[in-house]
Design a protein around this motif. Structure first.
Motif, PDB file in Angstrom:
ATOM      1  N   ALA B  35       0.853  -1.188   0.000  1.00  0.00           N
ATOM      2  CA  ALA B  35       0.000   0.000   0.000  1.00  0.00           C
ATOM      3  C   ALA B  35       0.891   1.241   0.000  1.00  0.00           C
ATOM      4  N   ARG B  36       0.266   2.354  -0.226  1.00  0.00           N
ATOM      5  CA  ARG B  36       0.979   3.624  -0.193  1.00  0.00           C
ATOM      6  C   ARG B  36       1.479   3.916   1.221  1.00  0.00           C
ATOM      7  N   GLY B  37       2.689   4.477   1.304  1.00  0.00           N
ATOM      8  CA  GLY B  37       3.213   4.875   2.596  1.00  0.00           C
ATOM      9  C   GLY B  37       3.866   3.748   3.394  1.00  0.00           C
ATOM     10  N   ARG B  38       4.096   2.607   2.745  1.00  0.00           N
ATOM     11  CA  ARG B  38       4.742   1.492   3.439  1.00  0.00           C
ATOM     12  C   ARG B  38       6.257   1.561   3.326  1.00  0.00           C
ATOM     13  N   THR B  39       6.910   0.924   4.280  1.00  0.00           N
ATOM     14  CA  THR B  39       8.360   0.881   4.287  1.00  0.00           C
ATOM     15  C   THR B  39       8.848  -0.430   3.672  1.00  0.00           C
ATOM     16  N   LEU B  40       9.688  -0.341   2.668  1.00  0.00           N
ATOM     17  CA  LEU B  40      10.314  -1.560   2.133  1.00  0.00           C
ATOM     18  C   LEU B  40      11.435  -1.992   3.065  1.00  0.00           C
ATOM     19  N   PHE B  41      12.236  -1.019   3.473  1.00  0.00           N
ATOM     20  CA  PHE B  41      13.305  -1.284   4.443  1.00  0.00           C
ATOM     21  C   PHE B  41      13.802   0.045   4.977  1.00  0.00           C
ATOM     22  N   ASN B  42      14.500  -0.028   6.100  1.00  0.00           N
ATOM     23  CA  ASN B  42      15.051   1.173   6.704  1.00  0.00           C
ATOM     24  C   ASN B  42      16.566   1.183   6.652  1.00  0.00           C
ATOM     25  N   VAL B  85      24.119  -2.534  -2.462  1.00  0.00           N
ATOM     26  CA  VAL B  85      24.376  -2.597  -1.034  1.00  0.00           C
ATOM     27  C   VAL B  85      24.788  -3.993  -0.573  1.00  0.00           C
ATOM     28  N   ALA B  86      25.892  -4.069   0.085  1.00  0.00           N
ATOM     29  CA  ALA B  86      26.247  -5.295   0.789  1.00  0.00           C
ATOM     30  C   ALA B  86      26.225  -4.952   2.273  1.00  0.00           C
ATOM     31  N   GLY B  87      25.795  -5.879   3.087  1.00  0.00           N
ATOM     32  CA  GLY B  87      25.751  -5.598   4.513  1.00  0.00           C
ATOM     33  C   GLY B  87      24.444  -4.971   4.907  1.00  0.00           C
ATOM     34  N   ARG B  88      24.445  -3.660   5.080  1.00  0.00           N
ATOM     35  CA  ARG B  88      23.237  -2.977   5.518  1.00  0.00           C
ATOM     36  C   ARG B  88      22.802  -1.914   4.528  1.00  0.00           C
ATOM     37  N   TYR B  89      21.514  -1.683   4.463  1.00  0.00           N
ATOM     38  CA  TYR B  89      21.025  -0.606   3.608  1.00  0.00           C
ATOM     39  C   TYR B  89      21.516   0.724   4.156  1.00  0.00           C
ATOM     40  N   VAL B  90      21.906   1.606   3.275  1.00  0.00           N
ATOM     41  CA  VAL B  90      22.407   2.907   3.721  1.00  0.00           C
ATOM     42  C   VAL B  90      21.348   3.990   3.595  1.00  0.00           C
ATOM     43  N   TYR B  91      20.149   3.594   3.182  1.00  0.00           N
ATOM     44  CA  TYR B  91      19.040   4.542   3.119  1.00  0.00           C
ATOM     45  C   TYR B  91      17.749   3.778   3.373  1.00  0.00           C
ATOM     46  N   SER B  92      16.680   4.509   3.559  1.00  0.00           N
ATOM     47  CA  SER B  92      15.368   3.902   3.750  1.00  0.00           C
ATOM     48  C   SER B  92      14.594   3.976   2.449  1.00  0.00           C
ATOM     49  N   ALA B  93      13.643   3.053   2.290  1.00  0.00           N
ATOM     50  CA  ALA B  93      12.799   3.042   1.095  1.00  0.00           C
ATOM     51  C   ALA B  93      11.345   2.942   1.505  1.00  0.00           C
TER      52      ALA B  93
END
Lengths: 234, 234
Positions: B35-42, B85-93
């Motif tokens: 849905a709109r406004g959801r987080t894919l990852f942080n 990205v390897a390891g951790r995401y460096v931004y949120s989506a």
DNA sequence: CGCGTAGTTGATGAAAATCAAATGTGGTGG
DNA sequence: CCACCACATTTGATTTTCATCAACTACGCG
């Protein structure tokens, strides 16, 4: 957690899992010395070569029609330029110190990408680092204050120099204030004033025009990260 | 000569020189609706997946401790996130519309990079485009005025939308003013005023909050490129 | 030993941010 | 279908930050 200064940061070409490949790669390149202030290539030139900086520092930049300039990054020992580019260079590259650089004809380089196992993968990793650094820089350019920008810049330089020299807290600024300003999206006056402010707060000391000592790394990191900035708890 | 909006722009996964490989790639992914406004990852999450946006729009961003936000790019149909990205995401989506996305477990994806011939090379090309776009954005953030930023943004959106729809000069803005502001390094008020200025100059028309018509594309490009900006030849 | 360039410092100005309403707009429930 | 509500956007007034303009100083080099 210190971001590198955006650039194709790498020790790629002299690196190798197997010595044969390394030697093969090495043979493909030609080393050349450039004096300070020379142009490696200009925005719009045919992207004929891939460069590896062996020693010295190079700036990558673009300019707007009226002369406003944005420096995308500073390259130094081990960094690659031009891997990404097919067709024409999208920025200009100039030396800001004497530079020793090795260059590779694009056709040969591209053939290697296809033929040497793991080469493309390795370049992809470098591009990823580059991308991460570019995003860090977008955050800086879009949302940080002048002091925060300068603090971030000093820490990035320090982190890069920590590799070579011993971990002393002296940072060398090989570029001019104009270069720093054009990298941080500021004017030279604002850079100068931001440095002074940091000095007055006791966070850094100005040893000379081109040398800064970091006195309070923790505080500098706080400022760079945008934790609070103003220090006037009266 | 229109830059794409920074993002892992691509039609990679559904693309293939050979159908077997395409099918194999396709099978590895799982499609899901958000849905709109959801987080894919942080930012900081373990980078467990690579995402491909099938339909809809996603924003990538980072935030400073005090809440200042910088949007790195908007992703839409066909774009990839998380390759780099390897390891951790460096931004949120986060999704800014309803989104259909396919995701791939990193381990599987990485195996493909090694095993599928030409896959790494292709990703490298995508990363290069991304990098070029990021540099374009650095120029914008560091050196362009508010009007120039907004003009550049409208043209980039228009260019992207020209692919799909017929080449009419109506641009849809699926994101809020806050998103636009955080992407251009401005405030919402400044974005609003810049749009009004462009409207008053007769360069664009505001059809509704989220729809803009480009009346004078040539002039808009001049402004975006930073040719002169002010139009007051008395 | 100047001379030129790079850097600093100060005064002023302009662009954009902030603060503060007012105005639209889309969605929901009556 | 309409009224209302929450929220997004626009608009205006004011403040802040940084740019610009203008000396002045320091440093490196012939």
């Amino acid at each position: 957690v210190q971001p590198a200064v955006p650039a194709f940061s790498s020790r790629l070409l002299s690196y190798g899992h197997d010595p044969d490949t390394s030697r093969r790669i090495e043979r493909l390149g030609t080393t050349r010395i450039y004096a300070r202030g020379r142009t490696l290539f200009n925005e719009g030139d045919d992207a004929a070569n891939v460069y590896e900086i062996v020693r010295g520092m190079v700036r990558l930049y673009r300019v707007l029609p009226d002369g406003r300039r944005q420096i995308m990054g500073f390259l130094s020992d081990g960094d690659l330029v031009g891997v990404a580019v097919a067709g024409r260079y999208v920025y200009s590259a100039e030396t800001i110190t004497a530079v020793s650089a090795r260059f590779y004809a694009r056709a040969k380089f591209d053939r290697m990408v296809d033929e040497v196992p793991g080469f493309a993968r390795r370049l992809l990793m470098l591009a990823s680092d580059e991308l991460r650094a570019a995003q860090e820089q977008m955050l800086l350019l879009g949302r940080k204050s002048a002091s925060e920008k300068v603090a971030t810049f000093l820490l990035a330089l320090a982190a890069r120099q920590a590799d070579d020299r011993s971990a002393c807290d002296e940072v060398v600024l090989p570029m001019t204030r104009t270069d720093i300003a054009d990298y941080l999206g500021l004017t030279i006056e604002t850079v100068s004033r931001a440095l002074r402010r940091l000095k007055c707060e006791g966070v850094i000391a100005l040893l000379s025009t081109s040398r800064v000592e970091i006195l309070d790394a923790g505080r500098l990191e706080e400022i760079a990260a945008g934790e609070q900035e103003a220090s006037d708890p009266a």
